[in-house]
Scaffold this active site. Structure first.
Site, short mmCIF file in Angstrom:
data_model
loop_
_atom_site.label_atom_id
_atom_site.label_comp_id
_atom_site.label_asym_id
_atom_site.label_seq_id
_atom_site.Cartn_x
_atom_site.Cartn_y
_atom_site.Cartn_z
CE LYS A 1 -5.17 -1.23 1.48
NZ LYS A 1 -5.50 -2.23 2.26
CE LYS B 1 1.30 2.35 3.96
NZ LYS B 1 1.83 0.98 3.68
CB THR C 1 -0.97 -0.03 1.31
OG1 THR C 1 -1.65 -1.19 1.33
CG2 THR C 1 -1.79 1.16 1.31
P1 NAD Z 1 5.92 -5.81 7.32
O1 NAD Z 1 6.54 -4.65 8.00
O2 NAD Z 1 5.44 -7.05 8.03
O3 NAD Z 1 6.73 -6.42 6.10
C1 NAD Z 1 7.64 -5.54 5.13
C2 NAD Z 1 8.87 -6.13 4.76
O4 NAD Z 1 9.48 -5.62 3.92
C3 NAD Z 1 9.52 -6.31 6.00
O5 NAD Z 1 9.89 -7.88 6.30
C4 NAD Z 1 10.86 -5.66 5.76
O6 NAD Z 1 12.12 -6.09 6.28
C5 NAD Z 1 10.93 -5.76 4.29
N1 NAD Z 1 11.65 -4.36 3.55
C6 NAD Z 1 11.69 -3.41 3.83
N2 NAD Z 1 12.55 -2.75 3.20
C7 NAD Z 1 13.05 -3.55 2.28
C8 NAD Z 1 13.98 -3.62 0.91
N3 NAD Z 1 14.57 -2.49 0.57
N4 NAD Z 1 14.05 -4.63 0.33
C9 NAD Z 1 13.63 -5.98 0.77
N5 NAD Z 1 12.83 -5.99 2.04
C10 NAD Z 1 12.48 -4.85 2.57
O7 NAD Z 1 4.52 -5.04 6.47
P2 NAD Z 1 3.00 -6.05 6.28
O8 NAD Z 1 2.33 -5.81 7.37
O9 NAD Z 1 3.76 -7.11 5.45
O10 NAD Z 1 2.65 -4.97 5.20
C11 NAD Z 1 3.30 -4.75 3.77
C12 NAD Z 1 2.49 -4.00 2.77
O11 NAD Z 1 1.02 -4.38 3.04
C13 NAD Z 1 2.44 -2.66 3.50
O12 NAD Z 1 2.33 -1.65 2.54
C14 NAD Z 1 1.02 -2.61 4.16
O13 NAD Z 1 0.42 -1.30 4.39
C15 NAD Z 1 0.06 -3.33 3.41
N6 NAD Z 1 -1.02 -4.01 4.12
C16 NAD Z 1 -0.98 -4.72 5.11
C17 NAD Z 1 -2.04 -5.38 5.83
C18 NAD Z 1 -1.89 -5.77 7.06
O14 NAD Z 1 -2.97 -6.38 7.87
N7 NAD Z 1 -0.77 -6.05 7.61
C19 NAD Z 1 -3.17 -5.15 5.12
C20 NAD Z 1 -3.20 -4.90 3.97
C21 NAD Z 1 -2.27 -4.18 3.19
#
Ligand code: NAD
Length: 290
Positions: A162, A237, A87
């Site tokens: 979204k 966010k 997102t």
């Molecule tokens: P998270 O923080 O658990 O996962 C993100 C991952 O990206 C981490 O493991 C981090 O180490 C990795 N990362 C960061 N920088 C990086 C880079 N340069 N190269 C490679 N890896 C890198 O977050 P999440 O909950 O998995 O969410 C991911 C996305 O999905 C976000 O944009 C969030 O807004 C969206 N989202 C989350 C949810 C939810 O319920 N968690 C629901 C819908 C959408």
């Protein structure tokens, strides 16, 4: 398909697992060194993409997405499809599409709804933006990781859908919480309020499916001490992204602005790590002038 997967966090790891379970050959990279069963680990992001037919990214924000795309897009195979499921702000999504198009790669912005549970169960909803050929190439992967996909339009349309959806959700959840907090003070039984509202003109997902009052309506995070679910800081966010987008295109979103301010105060005041429906106990502790 040979798939590169970058960002193996709470959402990315189970999504990558589902691609493996469907028989795809997945090579993954995460800066935190996370590994996932069945996913071949790559030492660098470019190693995950250099022979992939599809590349999925699931990253925290637009700035990180842009820097990852600057690194991986030149290394990706010509004709490969780049699918960003993070997102992010609409501008970053469009910048990512442009980077891909400049080097003849297909791209789709495809944020999801459904949370960690949906990612694990393969029941996410994908909101996709991009050209038809890119969408059609990505669609079989959406079908593995999710149960519904809407092709919303051109580049950035998925992100636009979204944040518009989640702006409604943030506003409606606050409205529902306000009504339950007011009902308490009017000595109206919460169950009776639910019975009326859930079948009346006030009904909405925030009350019917995800009621913020414990013990009322179907099971929800309110029944589990407000453990997320969908964390308040993630709602914040998305609301802030809606406000950034609204400012860029000069759209009137006064309720979205107010919802952002209320979630900001809630997160700053101890709401971080709680489900976004914990706005109800937060409001119950505040008076009329809150
Ligand atoms: P998270 O923080 O658990 O996962 C993100 C991952 O990206 C981490 O493991 C981090 O180490 C990795 N990362 C960061 N920088 C990086 C880079 N340069 N190269 C490679 N890896 C890198 O977050 P999440 O909950 O998995 O969410 C991911 C996305 O999905 C976000 O944009 C969030 O807004 C969206 N989202 C989350 C949810 C939810 O319920 N968690 C629901 C819908 C959408």
């Amino acid at each position: 398909m040979k798939i590169g997967f970058i960002g193996l966090g709470n959402m990315g790891a189970p999504m990558a697992k589902n691609l493996v379970a469907a028989g795809h050959d997945v090579i993954g990279f995460d800066v935190a060194g996370v590994t996932v069963d069945g996913v071949e680990p790559a030492g660098r992001a470019v190693d995950a993409v250099k022979s992939a037919e599809a590349v999925v990214t699931m990253l925290p924000n637009g700035a990180i997405l842009r820097s990852v795309y600057e690194e991986i897009v030149p290394a990706a195979v010509e004709g490969a499809v780049l699918i960003d499921c993070s997102t992010v702000d609409v501008e970053s999504a469009r910048a990512a599409h442009k980077l891909a198009a400049d080097t003849k790669k297909l791209s789709v912005d495809a944020p999801v709804s459904g949370g960690i549970g949906g990612a694990a169960a393969g029941t996410l909803t994908f909101m996709a933006g991009g050209q038809d050929d890119a969408f059609l190439m990505a669609k079989p992967l959406f079908d593995v990781m999710g149960q519904k996909t809407v092709h919303c339009g051109k580049a950035g349309a998925g992100q636009a859908a979204k944040i518009c959806n989640n702006m409604i959700l943030g506003i409606s959840m606050i409205g529902v919480c306000e009504s339950f907090a007011l009902a308490d003070k009017l000595e109206l039984d919460r169950q009776k309020l639910f019975d009326v509202v859930s079948t009346s003109s006030g009904s909405c997902w925030s009350v019917n499916t995800y009621c913020p009052a414990p013990g009322v309506g179907p099971a929800s995070p309110a029944d589990n001490d407000y453990k997320p679910g969908f964390a308040a800081e993630l709602m914040l966010k998305d609301l802030l992204l809606s406000q950034q987008a609204a400012e860029n295109v000069d759209a009137a979103t006064p309720m979205g602005a107010l919802a952002s301010a209320l979630y900001q105060a809630f997160v700053d005041g101890g709401g971080r790590g709680k489900d976004f429906s914990a706005m109800l106990p937060h409001l119950m502790n505040a008076g009329h002038k809150q």
